[in-house]
Design a protein around this motif. Structure first.
Motif, PDB file in Angstrom:
ATOM      1  N   GLY A 173       0.777  -1.232   0.000  1.00 19.93           N
ATOM      2  CA  GLY A 173       0.000   0.000   0.000  1.00 19.93           C
ATOM      3  C   GLY A 173       0.806   1.278   0.000  1.00 19.93           C
ATOM      4  N   PHE A 174       2.077   1.237   0.408  1.00 17.12           N
ATOM      5  CA  PHE A 174       2.851   2.462   0.578  1.00 17.12           C
ATOM      6  C   PHE A 174       3.018   3.242  -0.735  1.00 17.12           C
ATOM      7  N   ILE A 175       3.496   2.577  -1.780  1.00 20.29           N
ATOM      8  CA  ILE A 175       3.776   3.286  -3.036  1.00 20.29           C
ATOM      9  C   ILE A 175       2.492   3.683  -3.758  1.00 20.29           C
ATOM     10  N   PRO A 176       1.445   2.836  -3.825  1.00 23.52           N
ATOM     11  CA  PRO A 176       0.184   3.310  -4.420  1.00 23.52           C
ATOM     12  C   PRO A 176      -0.382   4.540  -3.725  1.00 23.52           C
ATOM     13  N   ALA A 177      -0.289   4.588  -2.385  1.00 23.82           N
ATOM     14  CA  ALA A 177      -0.763   5.778  -1.672  1.00 23.82           C
ATOM     15  C   ALA A 177       0.048   7.001  -2.070  1.00 23.82           C
ATOM     16  N   ALA A 178       1.366   6.831  -2.205  1.00 26.12           N
ATOM     17  CA  ALA A 178       2.207   7.949  -2.631  1.00 26.12           C
ATOM     18  C   ALA A 178       1.866   8.379  -4.057  1.00 26.12           C
ATOM     19  N   THR A 179       1.473   7.432  -4.903  1.00 25.19           N
ATOM     20  CA  THR A 179       1.079   7.765  -6.277  1.00 25.19           C
ATOM     21  C   THR A 179      -0.157   8.658  -6.291  1.00 25.19           C
ATOM     22  N   ILE A 180      -1.173   8.274  -5.520  1.00 24.49           N
ATOM     23  CA  ILE A 180      -2.381   9.105  -5.440  1.00 24.49           C
ATOM     24  C   ILE A 180      -2.065  10.445  -4.781  1.00 24.49           C
ATOM     25  N   MET A 181      -1.178  10.440  -3.784  1.00 21.60           N
ATOM     26  CA  MET A 181      -0.783  11.688  -3.140  1.00 21.60           C
ATOM     27  C   MET A 181      -0.174  12.656  -4.157  1.00 21.60           C
ATOM     28  N   LEU A 182       0.678  12.175  -5.051  1.00 21.07           N
ATOM     29  CA  LEU A 182       1.282  13.033  -6.063  1.00 21.07           C
ATOM     30  C   LEU A 182       0.227  13.585  -7.026  1.00 21.07           C
ATOM     31  N   CYS A 183      -0.756  12.758  -7.391  1.00 22.86           N
ATOM     32  CA  CYS A 183      -1.841  13.237  -8.257  1.00 22.86           C
ATOM     33  C   CYS A 183      -2.604  14.380  -7.589  1.00 22.86           C
ATOM     34  N   LEU A 184      -2.878  14.233  -6.297  1.00 20.92           N
ATOM     35  CA  LEU A 184      -3.591  15.278  -5.565  1.00 20.92           C
ATOM     36  C   LEU A 184      -2.741  16.539  -5.438  1.00 20.92           C
ATOM     37  N   MET A 185      -1.451  16.383  -5.223  1.00 19.25           N
ATOM     38  CA  MET A 185      -0.594  17.544  -5.071  1.00 19.25           C
ATOM     39  C   MET A 185      -0.432  18.296  -6.388  1.00 19.25           C
ATOM     40  N   VAL A 186      -0.416  17.581  -7.497  1.00 26.86           N
ATOM     41  CA  VAL A 186      -0.395  18.253  -8.799  1.00 26.86           C
ATOM     42  C   VAL A 186      -1.664  19.079  -8.989  1.00 26.86           C
ATOM     43  N   LEU A 187      -2.801  18.510  -8.617  1.00 31.46           N
ATOM     44  CA  LEU A 187      -4.061  19.257  -8.707  1.00 31.46           C
ATOM     45  C   LEU A 187      -4.008  20.508  -7.833  1.00 31.46           C
ATOM     46  N   VAL A 188      -3.534  20.368  -6.601  1.00 35.53           N
ATOM     47  CA  VAL A 188      -3.444  21.524  -5.697  1.00 35.53           C
ATOM     48  C   VAL A 188      -2.506  22.579  -6.272  1.00 35.53           C
ATOM     49  N   TYR A 189      -1.420  22.150  -6.902  1.00 36.54           N
ATOM     50  CA  TYR A 189      -0.456  23.087  -7.506  1.00 36.54           C
ATOM     51  C   TYR A 189      -1.135  23.980  -8.543  1.00 36.54           C
ATOM     52  N   PHE A 190      -1.920  23.365  -9.414  1.00 38.63           N
ATOM     53  CA  PHE A 190      -2.572  24.160 -10.468  1.00 38.63           C
ATOM     54  C   PHE A 190      -3.732  24.979  -9.919  1.00 38.63           C
ATOM     55  N   ARG A 191      -4.471  24.450  -8.971  1.00 40.67           N
ATOM     56  CA  ARG A 191      -5.571  25.227  -8.387  1.00 40.67           C
ATOM     57  C   ARG A 191      -5.034  26.411  -7.571  1.00 40.67           C
ATOM     58  N   ALA A 192      -3.865  26.229  -6.967  1.00 44.75           N
ATOM     59  CA  ALA A 192      -3.269  27.329  -6.208  1.00 44.75           C
ATOM     60  C   ALA A 192      -2.948  28.510  -7.116  1.00 44.75           C
ATOM     61  N   ARG A 193      -2.502  28.223  -8.328  1.00 40.15           N
ATOM     62  CA  ARG A 193      -2.207  29.304  -9.261  1.00 40.15           C
ATOM     63  C   ARG A 193      -3.471  29.906  -9.866  1.00 40.15           C
ATOM     64  N   ARG A 194      -4.464  29.086 -10.066  1.00 37.85           N
ATOM     65  CA  ARG A 194      -5.705  29.607 -10.635  1.00 37.85           C
ATOM     66  C   ARG A 194      -6.447  30.499  -9.647  1.00 37.85           C
ATOM     67  N   TYR A 195      -6.477  30.102  -8.379  1.00 33.44           N
ATOM     68  CA  TYR A 195      -7.252  30.836  -7.374  1.00 33.44           C
ATOM     69  C   TYR A 195      -6.372  31.681  -6.439  1.00 33.44           C
ATOM     70  N   ASP A 196      -5.078  31.777  -6.796  1.00 33.97           N
ATOM     71  CA  ASP A 196      -4.151  32.637  -6.055  1.00 33.97           C
ATOM     72  C   ASP A 196      -4.113  32.280  -4.564  1.00 33.97           C
ATOM     73  N   TRP A 197      -3.949  30.993  -4.282  1.00 32.37           N
ATOM     74  CA  TRP A 197      -3.798  30.588  -2.895  1.00 32.37           C
ATOM     75  C   TRP A 197      -2.455  31.066  -2.369  1.00 32.37           C
ATOM     76  N   PRO A 198      -2.363  31.412  -1.107  1.00 35.12           N
ATOM     77  CA  PRO A 198      -1.130  32.029  -0.587  1.00 35.12           C
ATOM     78  C   PRO A 198      -0.029  31.010  -0.313  1.00 35.12           C
ATOM     79  N   VAL A 199       1.194  31.558  -0.217  1.00 40.81           N
ATOM     80  CA  VAL A 199       2.314  30.777   0.308  1.00 40.81           C
ATOM     81  C   VAL A 199       2.139  30.679   1.819  1.00 40.81           C
ATOM     82  N   ASP A 200       2.334  29.503   2.371  1.00 37.10           N
ATOM     83  CA  ASP A 200       2.062  29.302   3.798  1.00 37.10           C
ATOM     84  C   ASP A 200       3.221  29.771   4.670  1.00 37.10           C
ATOM     85  N   THR A 201       4.419  29.291   4.400  1.00 38.31           N
ATOM     86  CA  THR A 201       5.591  29.644   5.201  1.00 38.31           C
ATOM     87  C   THR A 201       6.769  29.914   4.275  1.00 38.31           C
TER      88      THR A 201
END
Length: 427
Positions: A173-201
């Motif tokens: 389960g470890f690597i499949p979970a990391a695979t889905i995690m990367l897919c979600l992080m790619v989505l967050v990356y593009f949505r952050a630029r579209r909706y101008d989400w802030p830098v956290d730290t």
């Protein structure tokens, strides 16, 4: 006809708010009576369906997860995740996904994970300017992904009902979970630029070092689980005992914020949950008997027969069915009712059992957080004070990312099989 009557009884009982495990039990006994089958086989089925050493891991992992959540380990993991990825645009959103991966490793229970992440992360997300719809979506999608990170209770149950190695399933389960995690992080990356989400730290070596030091205590757990399984040091049941003992000593002698009264209460709650899981496995054996004598496996084999030449299509079809079961029946009932029926078909098609089980685990995780009825999603929406109608449009991209990760797992079995094969658990 008999199965239709059983299904109708089950649905009526659920509509009258009877707990699912008891609804399954009453419907199963009614099925034996309607079908004219001897009720003498009921006691032996109940006992046989619940006897397995691997089930002893459930109370240990549940107790450890509850104790670690009560200690406040989730806060340390949140700070560590923010230090790792908070310096990029949308970093706080990405940190939700990262901490969901880490926290799944020590929690074991999806509902406890939603509760911990919702209470810990919803306030900073709101303060940073994230819409409630995106905050709830991040928590729901991250927790759905975390279904694949051991020691999920579902993995222990599915190993029992399919007679496969829980250790191999945990490692798978470890690597499949990391695979889905990367897919979600790619989505967050593009949505952050579209909706101008802030830098956290801002990047800070001192913050990273301090947060890593605080997170060192909970981060021992995934290292122990992964290393112990990979090196063959202990079984899944022994790993549960080790993790529970570690949680006890960490709570009493490091954090020192949990009383013995609270520890006994957590142990009691763990025993109650374990009893419900074991009883569910017991009554599910009656359902498996009824479906067997009714020819359901043969019917499914005929229906899914055309997919024999394309195992990935078979996995897609069964994953879709499992997702729907997971949305309606929750995770464990879906496992014990559906998967034992389709698992023999997958074996005949030459699909690796560990790969099949990981795909179904991912599908159940997604189903728990599918609108409109996924119980995990409804719980996440409570923290955001949203209805399904207000939320579903914003959530669809996250569902798409989860499904994209699932497709990668289906199409590339080596993602799942790499660690179990390296550990010598499968050929």
């Amino acid at each position: 006809m008999m199965l239709l009557a059983v299904a109708a009884i089950f649905v009526v009982l659920v509509l009258f708010s009877m707990p699912i495990v008891f609804s399954l039990g009453v419907a199963g006994v009614a099925g034996l009576w309607i079908g004219g089958y001897p009720l003498q086989m009921l006691p032996s089925s109940l006992v046989g369906g619940s006897q397995s050493w691997v089930l002893l891991a459930i109370p240990a992992f549940v107790f450890a997860g509850g104790l670690m959540e009560r200690c406040g380990m989730s806060h340390a993991l949140v700070d560590f995740a923010r230090a790792l990825v908070g310096w990029v645009r949308g970093g706080l959103g990405m940190s939700v996904i990262v901490v969901a991966y880490f926290f799944s490793d020590i929690c074991g229970s999806k509902m406890a994970e939603v509760s911990a992440l919702g209470s810990t992360l919803m306030p900073p997300l709101t303060k940073a300017g994230y819409k409630r719809e995106d905050s709830a979506s991040l928590i729901a999608a991250g927790t759905a992904m975390g279904m694949l990170v051991p020691p999920a209770i579902f993995m222990i149950v599915i190993a029992q009902v399919t007679n496969t190695s829980a250790v191999a399933l945990f490692l798978g389960g470890f690597i499949p979970a990391a695979t889905i995690m990367l897919c979600l992080m790619v989505l967050v990356y593009f949505r952050a630029r579209r909706y101008d989400w802030p830098v956290d730290t801002r990047p800070s070596v001192s913050f990273l070092a301090a947060s890593a030091r605080r997170a060192a205590v909970p981060m021992v757990i995934p290292i122990v689980i992964l290393g112990g399984f990979f090196l063959g040091i202990f079984t899944a049941t022994e790993a549960g005992a080790v993790v529970a003992a570690y949680a006890f000593f960490a709570a009493r002698f490091y954090y020192r914020n949990v009383s013995y009264r609270e520890i006994f209460r957590l142990a009691y709650d763990s025993a109650i949950l374990t009893a419900a899981v074991v009883f569910l496995l017991a009554v599910a054996s009656v359902f498996q008997y009824l479906m067997g004598v009714s020819g359901v496996p043969r019917l499914l084999a005929d229906v899914l027969g055309p997919l024999k030449s394309a195992p990935w299509l078979f996995l897609m079809a069964t994953a879709l069915i499992t997702m729907l079961f997971g949305m309606v029946l929750e995770g464990l009932p879906a496992a014990v009712v559906l998967i034992p029926v389709v698992f023999p078909i997958a074996e005949k098609m030459g699909i690796n059992p560990i790969h099949f089980n990981i795909v179904q685990t991912a599908a159940v995780g997604i189903g728990l957080f599918l609108p409109p009825m996924g119980v995990g999603l409804l719980m996440a929406l409570k923290f955001a004070n949203l209805s399904v109608g207000q939320h579903w449009r914003a959530y669809m991209p996250y569902v798409g990312a989860l499904l994209a990760g699932l497709m990668l797992i289906i199409l590339f079995p080596q993602i799942t099989l790499l660690l179990p094969r390296s550990a010598g658990l499968i050929p």
